[in-house]
Design a protein around this motif. Structure first.
Motif, PDB file in Angstrom:
ATOM      1  N   TRP A 104       0.824  -1.216   0.000  1.00  0.00           N
ATOM      2  CA  TRP A 104       0.000   0.000   0.000  1.00  0.00           C
ATOM      3  C   TRP A 104       0.854   1.259   0.000  1.00  0.00           C
ATOM      4  CZ3 TRP A 104      -3.846  -1.846   4.382  1.00  0.00           C
ATOM      5  CH2 TRP A 104      -4.629  -2.895   3.875  1.00  0.00           C
ATOM      6  N   GLY A 105       2.155   1.103  -0.074  1.00  0.00           N
ATOM      7  CA  GLY A 105       3.007   2.280  -0.263  1.00  0.00           C
ATOM      8  C   GLY A 105       3.932   2.643   0.872  1.00  0.00           C
ATOM      9  N   ALA A 106       3.922   1.892   1.962  1.00  0.00           N
ATOM     10  CA  ALA A 106       4.840   2.210   3.066  1.00  0.00           C
ATOM     11  C   ALA A 106       6.272   1.946   2.631  1.00  0.00           C
ATOM     12  CB  ALA A 106       4.509   1.364   4.292  1.00  0.00           C
ATOM     13  N   LEU A 107       7.167   2.800   3.071  1.00  0.00           N
ATOM     14  CA  LEU A 107       8.578   2.639   2.696  1.00  0.00           C
ATOM     15  C   LEU A 107       9.421   2.390   3.931  1.00  0.00           C
ATOM     16  CD1 LEU A 107       9.089   5.323  -0.070  1.00  0.00           C
ATOM     17  CD2 LEU A 107       9.525   2.883  -0.281  1.00  0.00           C
ATOM     18  N   PHE A 108       9.679   1.136   4.203  1.00  0.00           N
ATOM     19  CA  PHE A 108      10.496   0.786   5.361  1.00  0.00           C
ATOM     20  C   PHE A 108      11.978   0.907   5.013  1.00  0.00           C
ATOM     21  CE2 PHE A 108       6.536  -1.622   5.983  1.00  0.00           C
ATOM     22  CZ  PHE A 108       6.203  -1.193   7.257  1.00  0.00           C
ATOM     23  N   ASP A 109      12.793   1.012   6.039  1.00  0.00           N
ATOM     24  CA  ASP A 109      14.235   0.949   5.840  1.00  0.00           C
ATOM     25  C   ASP A 109      14.582  -0.432   5.291  1.00  0.00           C
ATOM     26  OD1 ASP A 109      14.432   3.505   6.745  1.00  0.00           O
ATOM     27  OD2 ASP A 109      15.306   3.020   8.696  1.00  0.00           O
ATOM     28  N   LEU A 138       4.215   7.052  12.188  1.00  0.00           N
ATOM     29  CA  LEU A 138       3.757   8.044  11.204  1.00  0.00           C
ATOM     30  C   LEU A 138       3.645   7.393   9.825  1.00  0.00           C
ATOM     31  CD1 LEU A 138       3.118  11.006  10.415  1.00  0.00           C
ATOM     32  CD2 LEU A 138       5.554  11.342  10.067  1.00  0.00           C
ATOM     33  N   GLU A 139       4.641   6.595   9.477  1.00  0.00           N
ATOM     34  CA  GLU A 139       4.616   5.908   8.179  1.00  0.00           C
ATOM     35  C   GLU A 139       3.393   5.002   8.090  1.00  0.00           C
ATOM     36  OE1 GLU A 139       6.725   6.522   5.849  1.00  0.00           O
ATOM     37  OE2 GLU A 139       6.252   4.959   4.390  1.00  0.00           O
ATOM     38  N   MET A 140       3.103   4.346   9.193  1.00  0.00           N
ATOM     39  CA  MET A 140       1.991   3.413   9.204  1.00  0.00           C
ATOM     40  C   MET A 140       0.654   4.143   9.077  1.00  0.00           C
ATOM     41  SD  MET A 140       1.432   0.417  11.919  1.00  0.00           S
ATOM     42  CE  MET A 140      -0.128   0.375  12.727  1.00  0.00           C
ATOM     43  N   ILE A 141       0.501   5.200   9.851  1.00  0.00           N
ATOM     44  CA  ILE A 141      -0.793   5.876   9.831  1.00  0.00           C
ATOM     45  C   ILE A 141      -1.019   6.543   8.476  1.00  0.00           C
ATOM     46  CG2 ILE A 141      -0.314   8.230  10.672  1.00  0.00           C
ATOM     47  CD1 ILE A 141      -2.785   6.608  12.614  1.00  0.00           C
ATOM     48  N   ARG A 142       0.053   7.103   7.913  1.00  0.00           N
ATOM     49  CA  ARG A 142      -0.095   7.773   6.619  1.00  0.00           C
ATOM     50  C   ARG A 142      -0.436   6.759   5.536  1.00  0.00           C
ATOM     51  NH1 ARG A 142      -0.953  11.839   8.415  1.00  0.00           N
ATOM     52  NH2 ARG A 142       0.925  13.034   8.741  1.00  0.00           N
ATOM     53  N   THR A 143       0.195   5.604   5.589  1.00  0.00           N
ATOM     54  CA  THR A 143      -0.084   4.564   4.592  1.00  0.00           C
ATOM     55  C   THR A 143      -1.548   4.126   4.693  1.00  0.00           C
ATOM     56  OG1 THR A 143       2.195   3.805   4.778  1.00  0.00           O
ATOM     57  CG2 THR A 143       0.637   2.288   3.772  1.00  0.00           C
TER      58      THR A 143
ATOM     59  N   LYS B  40      -6.389  15.988  -1.102  1.00  0.00           N
ATOM     60  CA  LYS B  40      -5.575  14.767  -1.103  1.00  0.00           C
ATOM     61  C   LYS B  40      -6.283  13.624  -1.835  1.00  0.00           C
ATOM     62  CE  LYS B  40      -2.450  12.567   2.061  1.00  0.00           C
ATOM     63  NZ  LYS B  40      -2.190  12.140   3.433  1.00  0.00           N
ATOM     64  N   LYS B  41      -7.567  13.575  -1.661  1.00  0.00           N
ATOM     65  CA  LYS B  41      -8.361  12.516  -2.278  1.00  0.00           C
ATOM     66  C   LYS B  41      -8.292  12.549  -3.803  1.00  0.00           C
ATOM     67  CE  LYS B  41     -12.584  10.557  -0.357  1.00  0.00           C
ATOM     68  NZ  LYS B  41     -13.819  10.849   0.368  1.00  0.00           N
ATOM     69  N   LYS B  42      -8.007  13.755  -4.349  1.00  0.00           N
ATOM     70  CA  LYS B  42      -8.016  13.903  -5.804  1.00  0.00           C
ATOM     71  C   LYS B  42      -6.728  13.397  -6.444  1.00  0.00           C
ATOM     72  CE  LYS B  42     -10.711  18.132  -5.718  1.00  0.00           C
ATOM     73  NZ  LYS B  42     -10.457  19.588  -5.813  1.00  0.00           N
ATOM     74  N   ILE B  43      -5.709  13.189  -5.643  1.00  0.00           N
ATOM     75  CA  ILE B  43      -4.430  12.761  -6.208  1.00  0.00           C
ATOM     76  C   ILE B  43      -4.451  11.254  -6.414  1.00  0.00           C
ATOM     77  CG2 ILE B  43      -1.936  12.651  -5.790  1.00  0.00           C
ATOM     78  CD1 ILE B  43      -2.373  15.329  -4.200  1.00  0.00           C
ATOM     79  N   LYS B  44      -4.056  10.836  -7.610  1.00  0.00           N
ATOM     80  CA  LYS B  44      -4.110   9.412  -7.947  1.00  0.00           C
ATOM     81  C   LYS B  44      -3.325   8.592  -6.932  1.00  0.00           C
ATOM     82  CE  LYS B  44      -4.432   9.522 -13.001  1.00  0.00           C
ATOM     83  NZ  LYS B  44      -3.537   9.452 -14.181  1.00  0.00           N
ATOM     84  N   PRO B  45      -3.925   7.518  -6.430  1.00  0.00           N
ATOM     85  CA  PRO B  45      -3.245   6.737  -5.375  1.00  0.00           C
ATOM     86  C   PRO B  45      -2.046   5.944  -5.887  1.00  0.00           C
ATOM     87  CG  PRO B  45      -5.316   5.695  -5.986  1.00  0.00           C
ATOM     88  CD  PRO B  45      -5.264   7.000  -6.732  1.00  0.00           C
ATOM     89  N   PHE B  46      -1.333   5.427  -4.936  1.00  0.00           N
ATOM     90  CA  PHE B  46      -0.166   4.572  -5.169  1.00  0.00           C
ATOM     91  C   PHE B  46      -0.554   3.345  -5.986  1.00  0.00           C
ATOM     92  CE2 PHE B  46       2.391   1.016  -3.208  1.00  0.00           C
ATOM     93  CZ  PHE B  46       3.606   1.357  -3.772  1.00  0.00           C
ATOM     94  N   LYS B  47       0.253   3.034  -6.994  1.00  0.00           N
ATOM     95  CA  LYS B  47      -0.007   1.849  -7.823  1.00  0.00           C
ATOM     96  C   LYS B  47       1.320   1.125  -8.021  1.00  0.00           C
ATOM     97  CE  LYS B  47      -1.398   1.506 -12.467  1.00  0.00           C
ATOM     98  NZ  LYS B  47      -2.057   2.215 -13.574  1.00  0.00           N
ATOM     99  N   PRO B  48       1.559   0.063  -7.241  1.00  0.00           N
ATOM    100  CA  PRO B  48       2.879  -0.566  -7.295  1.00  0.00           C
ATOM    101  C   PRO B  48       3.071  -1.458  -8.515  1.00  0.00           C
ATOM    102  CG  PRO B  48       1.489  -1.736  -5.749  1.00  0.00           C
ATOM    103  CD  PRO B  48       0.671  -0.588  -6.280  1.00  0.00           C
TER     104      PRO B  48
END
Lengths: 605, 180
Positions: A104-109, A138-143, B40-48
Motif C-alpha cells: 500500500w506504499g509504506a517505505l520501510f528501511d 507516522l509511516e503506518m498511519i499515513r499509509t 488529497k483525495k483527488k491525487i491518484k493513489p499509489f499503484k505498485p
C-alpha cells in the motif's frame, strides 16, 4: 428536544489510529458501508508517536526468527497472563500485515539485499522490528490513511462519541458531537468497532496527547461490556523530563537499541546491578557484550537497558528516590558515548535517530550526539481494556468489537515494544473483518429516540449549571491526574490505592456539578467536562483491579506485595458494571492453553 | 511559527497570535482545514509494480528509498499551505493543490515501486505552474523537508520533460511506450 443529524453505516469505527483505520479498510473490503469517527483530525492519532517499529517475525535479518519465537517472547513479556490465542494469531499474522503495508506504499528501511530491515528491541529475541528511522508510526498511519481515503469510507473528523446505544442486548449505534459547531450526531450501525486507544490522560505525566481519556473503555463499560487486566498500565521508562512543557514526551527505546546507556548522576551504568532471574541467561553481563549486541553481533546477549519496560522504569525510580537522579528529577540517557566506538558517531546517530535528534534540539536545546539526555518514566500504554474474543475481537456485547490499545488480551501483564503497532494491524484487520460479517448477518436495529434525547440533554447539562457549588472541569481533571500519578502509579500499595478509590468517588461527585461557559462551538471547557466521566471510570477500574491483584507482576508493582504469587499467575482480573450501577471486580482463571503452544513456550525458555 | 520560543521574543511587548490565513476562520485560533483532506483525495493513489519475488515482496535499495522518506516525514501541519502566496494571498484553492500536496505527489511519483503517471494532473488540475519557487514553504516546515528544491522543482522538471520538451517529443514518437 435537542437537534441531531443522523448517519447510517453498516460498520461504525470509533477511533482513527492504526487499529481503527485498518479495521475500516477491512470492513469496507468486506462489502460493508463504513463510517469512521476521529476525535481529532484524520491522521493525528497517537499511533504516530510509536517510533520503534512493527514487530513481525519476517526473519529478514536473522533467519532463526519465526512466529513461534515471537509468540514465546510475547507470552514471556506478558508474564503468561496473555490471551494465548491472541498472542498466537498476532505472531502468525503480523508478517503478512507488514508486507501488506508495503504493498500500500509504506517505505520501510532496507536490508543490503533490498528487503525490509528489522531492528532489535527490548524483549524480542531476534531483530524483529520493521521500521522507518524512528517514525514508524507516522509511516503506518499515513499509509493506512492514504489507502483508506480511496475506499469510500465516510470520515467524521473532530467528533467525539458520548454513549453507545443498544437495542436489547445488541449494540445499535452511537451518539456524539462534533467539535467545530458542537452539533450532535447520531450514528446508526449494525456493528461498532472501538479503536479509541489508551487512558494516558488519567495520569499527570504521560506520553499520550489530549484525546486519550479512556473513551472506548468507558463506553464499553457503560454499555455492559467487561473490562479486563485494567491494573496493567505501562510506564515507559524514558520520557522527557525537561523543560516542563514537554514533560512526558517519549524518548524511543530505539535510543537504547542503538547503544544508548542509562546512567545516574554519579555516572554509573546502574542497569547492570539488577537483572531479573527470568532474563539472566539472555542479558549481557558486561558493557562490551551489550555494545556488540547493538552492533548486530548475533552471539552477543542484549544489554540490560533493553530489559522489559516495567523493570527499567522501576530501576530508574529507584535511582531517583535514592538521590542519584539527574538535576531535573530523571536519570541520564547517553547515546553520544558511542563516539568512542564509531568514527562517524554524530552522523550515525542523526541517521538512525533523526526524530530524537530533532526533538531534543528543538525542544530542550540539547545535541544528543554530544551530550546525554535527561529521562524519566512516563505513562505510556494500557495493556488492559475491553475483553474480546481472541479470534473475532468481539466484546461481551454482541456487535461491539474492540481492537488495538482499547482491547485487552494480547499483552498480558506487560507489552513488548513493537508489539503495539503489529497489534493494531493484526487485530484491526480481524475486528474489521468480523464486524463486517456481523453486519451482514444481522438486520438493522432499533434506536430508542427517548434514549438519544436523554443523552443529548445530559451532554448539555454543564451549560445549565450556574452559581454556588459549580466549578470548572479543569481543576477536577488536574486533581485526578495528580492523584492517579501519586497513588496508583509505578509503585503501588493498598493504603494509597484505597485513598485513590475514595478520591475517585469524591471527584465524581464534584464532576456532577461541573459548569462551563460560552457556547457549543469549539468549546474546550465543555469537551473536558464531557471527558471527565471517562477518566473517572477508567481510574476507578485501574484502582479496583490493582487492589484486587495482591502481588507484583509485569507492569503492576506493589511494594506491599513485592513477589509474584503463582496462584495469581493463572487468573485475569475483570471489571463490569453491576446491576446496582456500581463497579464490580472479580477474577477468572485463564483459559487452558493448547498443548502445542505450551510446548513452544517450554522449548523457548 | 509554531516552533517559535517565547524566550526569543521581546516580552516587554504583547505577543500577537493569529489564526492561519489561508483557510476559513472558525473561532479564536481555529480554522477549517478540511479543504486539504478533499484535495488529497483527488491525487491518484499509489499503484505498485508487480512484486519482485515469488513470495509477493519487493526489493528496493536504501538509496532509492531515502529520497522519498524525506517527503514522508510530513506531519500534515499545513503550515506550508498557510504561507504559500498562491493560497494565502491569491486564494487559488480551486486551481492549486499547494506545497503539502506537491510533496505528497512527489513522494508518490518518486516512490521506487509506483507505476502511475501524475504529470498531466500536476500540469492542469493541480496547477504546479502557479508555484514561483519563493521557498516560503521550505522555510516554515517543522520537519525540515526541502519542499521546493527536492519535491516541487523535480516535479516541475517532470512536467516540462513530458509536455514541453520538443526533443523529448521526437524521441517519444519513436519510443511511444516510454517507461516512467
Amino acid at each position: 428536544m435537542p437537534e441531531y443529524q443522523t448517519f447510517e453505516h453498516d460498520v461504525l469505527v470509533i477511533g482513527a489510529g492504526g487499529a481503527g483505520l485498518r479495521a475500516a479498510i477491512e470492513a469496507s473490503a468486506g462489502g460493508a458501508s463504513v463510517g469512521i469517527v476521529c476525535k481529532s483530525l484524520l491522521g493525528k492519532a497517537h499511533t504516530v508517536m510509536a517510533e520503534g517499529g512493527i514487530a513481525a517475525a519476517l526473519a529478514n535479518v536473522d533467519e532463526r526468527d519465526n512466529w513461534k519465537v515471537h509468540f514465546a517472547d510475547t507470552m514471556r513479556g506478558g508474564q503468561y497472563l496473555n490471551n494465548w490465542r491472541m498472542a498466537e494469531l498476532h505472531a502468525r499474522e503480523a508478517p503478512d500485515r507488514v508486507r501488506e503495508l508495503e504493498a500500500w506504499g509504506a517505505l520501510f528501511d532496507r536490508t543490503k539485499d533490498g528487503r525490509i530491515l528489522q531492528r532489535n528491541f527490548g524483549g524480542h529475541k531476534y531483530p524483529r522490528l520493521a521500521h522507518v528511522g524512528d517514525r514508524t508510526g507516522l509511516e503506518m498511519i499515513r499509509t493506512l490513511q492514504d489507502h483508506g481515503v480511496h475506499r469510500g469510507i465516510d470520515v467524521h473528523m473532530e467528533c467525539t462519541v458520548l454513549p453507545l446505544l443498544k437495542d436489547g442486548d445488541r449494540v445499535a449505534g452511537a451518539f456524539g458531537y462534533e467539535r467545530e459547531r458542537g452539533r450532535f450526531h447520531l450514528f446508526k450501525s449494525k456493528a461498532i468497532v472501538l479503536a479509541t486507544g489508551g487512558i494516558g490522560r488519567a495520569y499527570k505525566i504521560t506520553s499520550n496527547s489530549w484525546e486519550y481519556t479512556g473513551d472506548g473503555q468507558a463506553l464499553a463499560y457503560h454499555c455492559g461490556a467487561e473490562l479486563m487486566d485494567m491494573e496493567f498500565v505501562q510506564f515507559h521508562p524514558t520520557g522527557m523530563v525537561w523543560p516542563p512543557s514537554v514533560q512526558g514526551i517519549l524518548v524511543t527505546e530505539g535510543v537504547r537499541g542503538e547503544g544508548g546507556v542509562l546512567q545516574n548522576r554519579e555516572g554509573k551504568r546502574f542497569m547492570f546491578e539488577d537483572i531479573p532471574e527470568l532474563y539472566k541467561s539472555q542479558t549481557a553481563d558486561n558493557p562490551e557484550e551489550g555494545w556488540r549486541y547493538c552492533q548486530g553481533d548475533r552471539n552477543a546477549r542484549r544489554p540490560p537497558e533493553l530489559l522489559t519496560r516495567d523493570h527499567v522504569a522501576r530501576c530508574i525510580v529507584r535511582e531517583i528516590k535514592a538521590g542519584r537522579g539527574s538535576p531535573h528529577g530523571g536519570v541520564f540517557l547517553d547515546i553520544s558515548w558511542i563516539k568512542q566506538k564509531l568514527p562517524n558517531a554524530a552522523e550515525h546517530i542523526r541517521k538512525k535517530l533523526p526524530s530524537m535528534y530533532h526533538q531534543f534540539k528543538q525542544l530542550a536545546d540539547i545535541d544528543i550526539t554530544k551530550e546525554p539526555m535527561e529521562v524519566g518514566p512516563t505513562t505510556h500504554y494500557m495493556m488492559g481494556g475491553v475483553r474480546v474474543d481472541g479470534d473475532t475481537q468481539m466484546s461481551t456485547v454482541p456487535g461491539l468489537f474492540a481492537a488495538g490499545e482499547v482491547a485487552a488480551g494480547l499483552h498480558g501483564a506487560n507489552r513488548l515494544g513493537g508489539n503495539s503497532l503489529s497489534d493494531l494491524l493484526v487485530f484491526g484487520q480481524r475486528a474489521g473483518k468480523f464486524a463486517a460479517q456481523f453486519a451482514r448477518e444481522h438486520t438493522g436495529s432499533r434506536i430508542d429516540a427517548a434514549e438519544v434525547d436523554q443523552a443529548a440533554r445530559r451532554a448539555l447539562e454543564p451549560f445549565e449549571r450556574k452559581g454556588a457549588g459549580t466549578e470548572g472541569p479543569y481543576q477536577i481533571q488536574h486533581e485526578l491526574q495528580e492523584m492517579m500519578q501519586n497513588l496508583v502509579g509505578i509503585v503501588r500499595n493498598e493504603t494509597e490505592m484505597l485513598r485513590a478509590l475514595e478520591g475517585v468517588h469524591k471527584l465524581r461527585g464534584r464532576a456532577r456539578r461541573v459548569g462551563v461557559h460560552g457556547n457549543r462551538e469549539y468549546n474546550p471547557g465543555w469537551h473536558t467536562a464531557l471527558d471527565l466521566d471517562n477518566l473517572l471510570t477508567v481510574s476507578e477500574a485501574i484502582t479496583l483491579s490493582a487492589l484486587e491483584r495482591k502481588e507484583s507482576r509485569g507492569a503492576h508493582f506493589r511494594e506491599d506485595c513485592p513477589n509474584q504469587e503463582s496462584a495469581l499467575g493463572k487468573v485475569n482480573t475483570f471489571v463490569r458494571k453491576g446491576p446496582d450501577g456500581l463497579m464490580q471486580v472479580r477474577r477468572e482463571p485463564l483459559a487452558e492453553m493448547r498443548g502445542e503452544l505450551k510446548q513452544i513456550i517450554e522449548e523457548m525458555k | 511559527m509554531c516552533m517559535t520560543r517565547l524566550s526569543d521574543l521581546p516580552l516587554d511587548k504583547p505577543v500577537t497570535l493569529e489564526p492561519m490565513k489561508a483557510f476559513p476562520h472558525l473561532r479564536d485560533l481555529v480554522t477549517d482545514v478540511s479543504w486539504n483532506f478533499r484535495v488529497k483525495k483527488k491525487i491518484k493513489p499509489f499503484k505498485p509494480r508487480p512484486p519482485d519475488a515469488p513470495d509477493g515482496t519487493w526489493r528496493m535499495a536504501q538509496a532509492d528509498v531515502d529520497r522519498v522518506q524525506e517527503f514522508r516525514k510530513c506531519i500534515e501541519c499545513f503550515l506550508c499551505q498557510n504561507v504559500c502566496h498562491v493560497l494565502r494571498e491569491h486564494q487559488k484553492h480551486e486551481e492549486f493543490i499547494g506545497p503539502r500536496f506537491l510533496v505528497y505527489a512527489a513522494a508518490l511519483e518518486m516512490h521506487p515501486l509506483d507505476t502511475e503517471d501524475r504529470t498531466e494532473e500536476l500540469r492542469q488540475a493541480h496547477g504546479i505552474g502557479y508555484c514561483n519557487i519563493t521557498k516560503c514553504c521550505t522555510k516554515v516546515c517543522p520537519e525540515e523537508i526541502t519542499i521546493t528544491d527536492n519535491a516541487i522543482i523535480p516535479l516541475k522538471e517532470r512536467v516540462v520533460d513530458n509536455f514541453y520538451d520538443p526533443l523529448g517529443k521526437l524521441v517519444k514518437l519513436f519510443r511511444p511506450k516510454a517507461q516512467k
